[in-house]
Design a protein around this motif. Structure first.
Motif, PDB file in Angstrom:
ATOM      1  N   SER A  20     -13.733 -51.703  41.420  1.00  0.00           N
ATOM      2  CA  SER A  20     -13.412 -52.955  41.917  1.00  0.00           C
ATOM      3  C   SER A  20     -14.496 -53.678  42.532  1.00  0.00           C
ATOM      4  N   GLU A  32     -17.390 -51.465  38.198  1.00  0.00           N
ATOM      5  CA  GLU A  32     -16.335 -52.106  37.736  1.00  0.00           C
ATOM      6  C   GLU A  32     -14.967 -50.968  38.013  1.00  0.00           C
ATOM      7  N   GLU A  51     -20.572 -49.428  35.158  1.00  0.00           N
ATOM      8  CA  GLU A  51     -19.175 -48.914  34.977  1.00  0.00           C
ATOM      9  C   GLU A  51     -18.712 -48.563  36.277  1.00  0.00           C
ATOM     10  N   ALA A  69     -16.194 -57.620  37.931  1.00  0.00           N
ATOM     11  CA  ALA A  69     -15.295 -57.357  36.613  1.00  0.00           C
ATOM     12  C   ALA A  69     -16.162 -57.495  35.399  1.00  0.00           C
ATOM     13  N   HIS A  70     -16.130 -56.714  34.291  1.00  0.00           N
ATOM     14  CA  HIS A  70     -16.712 -56.556  33.304  1.00  0.00           C
ATOM     15  C   HIS A  70     -17.021 -58.212  32.339  1.00  0.00           C
ATOM     16  N   SER A 120     -23.218 -55.969  28.535  1.00  0.00           N
ATOM     17  CA  SER A 120     -23.034 -56.415  30.058  1.00  0.00           C
ATOM     18  C   SER A 120     -24.067 -57.358  30.342  1.00  0.00           C
TER      19      SER A 120
END
Length: 368
Positions: free
Chosen positions: A163, A160, A157, A166-167, A126
């Protein structure tokens, strides 16, 4: 030997080699790294090196060592860190890459390229932009009783899942940088009194951070506008003009349908962004919703408020020249003749974009 077994034996012999094995016991694994700009000629890399040490009872404990080095390129800093490390410096397991905001204002492609070129390195790490120096976060070593690499991974994590973001990783970013019809955003972290806090998303144009961010509830709304939200996206909207507790409504988006319509007139595109949202009310301090009339009125109020907030998101994106909605990609696909006549770099911030929202409440809560 049976003739039928000869090919099988040859296959076993040929496949038995492990010429490219890279034993972890010989390596010092990097799980998180940070890159910062020192000046126009030098960058600083700060990494968390994971190793083990023996504690009482003959058991092993996982620990971090924080190492930094400056250089002209990432490869240069990597070589210098390797010289300080007991074992082989191995960033192939890196999970989180932090980029300081000053460095992110320069093209980030050369820094990602250093990792993309190495076939042994993961492409799923990431990528995050930080306020101030990214290395200061790595230097915490531990956060909430977890080693910093694991803590950052869990934070991302979690964000994500609900919401907020976004990854994005090295591979997805590289693909979007190469796409002239779409920009991207990255998570934006701040270190506040030794707390690591997600305060928004950093807006990019091409491969540069624009210096603009979306904060508060707007990152979640942007995900909704990008059609990337999870089923249980939780949002908040203000029903009245005044910022009072009674005017805030918390809701969960259960279903959304997005429609983007682009029309052209006189060589200029006009965009209409429409949403149909099905929501459940989580928190509401207003009047009773027992009657259909009152429920319809609240549907209307929330719809208008969401439209205003989407207008704010669109205005911020255009001011930053960040096409995070991928409107340029749609122009290329559906209006190629108009696209070829435009200079998207200059024209995107000026195009007319209208937002519309229609909300339907399907669960008003037990009290109401």
């Amino acid at each position: 030997m049976n003739k039928k077994t000869i090919p099988l034996c040859l296959s076993v012999i040929l496949l038995a080699g492990c010429w490219d094995q890279n034993p972890l016991r010989k390596n010092v694994v990097v799980v998180a790294g940070a890159f910062d700009k020192i000046n126009k000629d030098n960058i600083l890399t700060t990494v968390a090196l994971r190793s083990t040490r023996q504690i009482s009872g003959g058991e092993n404990e996982t620990v971090n060592s924080i190492v930094s080095a400056s250089g002209h390129t990432l490869r240069d800093t990597r070589i210098k860190i390797d010289k300080k490390t007991v074992g082989n410096y191995s960033p192939n397991k890196i999970r989180v890459i932090l980029i300081g905001e000053e460095l992110a204002r320069d093209p980030i492609t050369p820094h990602l390229d250093a990792y993309l070129r190495d076939p042994k390195l993961t492409l799923s790490a990431s990528v995050v932009v930080t306020k101030g120096k990214a290395g200061e976060i790595i230097k915490l070593n531990k956060y909430q009783n977890k080693l910093i690499g694991e803590a950052l991974t869990k934070l991302l994590e979690s964000a994500e899942t609900i919401s907020i973001i976004a990854h994005e990783n090295q591979q997805t970013i590289k693909n979007k940088i190469s796409d002239e019809g779409k920009d991207f955003v990255l998570p934006y972290l701040e270190l506040k009194d030794k707390d690591i806090v997600f305060t928004g998303v950093a807006l990019f144009h091409g491969d540069r951070y624009t210096g603009r961010t979306l904060k508060e509830e707007y990152p979640e709304l942007l995900l909704l506008m990008q059609n990337k939200q999870h089923r249980n996206t939780r949002l908040m909207v203000r029903s009245g003009k005044e910022k009072e507790l009674k005017n805030y409504i918390s809701y969960t988006s259960r279903k959304s349908k997005r429609d983007i319509m682009i029309t052209t007139k006189g060589g200029k595109p006009r965009v209409t962004l429409s949403f149909n949202l099905t929501i459940e009310i989580n928190e509401y301090n207003g009047k009773s919703l027992r009657s259909q009339k009152d429920l319809d009125e609240l549907n209307r109020i929330i719809s208008r408020r969401i439209e205003k907030e989407m207008d704010t998101v669109i205005q911020t994106l255009q001011e930053a020249n960040c096409d995070a909605l991928g409107l340029g990609r749609m122009m290329i696909a559906h209006h190629p003749e108009t696209w070829n006549k435009m200079n998207w770099e200059n024209d995107y911030p000026l195009i007319n974009i209208t937002s519309r929202a229609k909300v339907k409440i399907i669960n008003r809560g037990l009290i109401y």
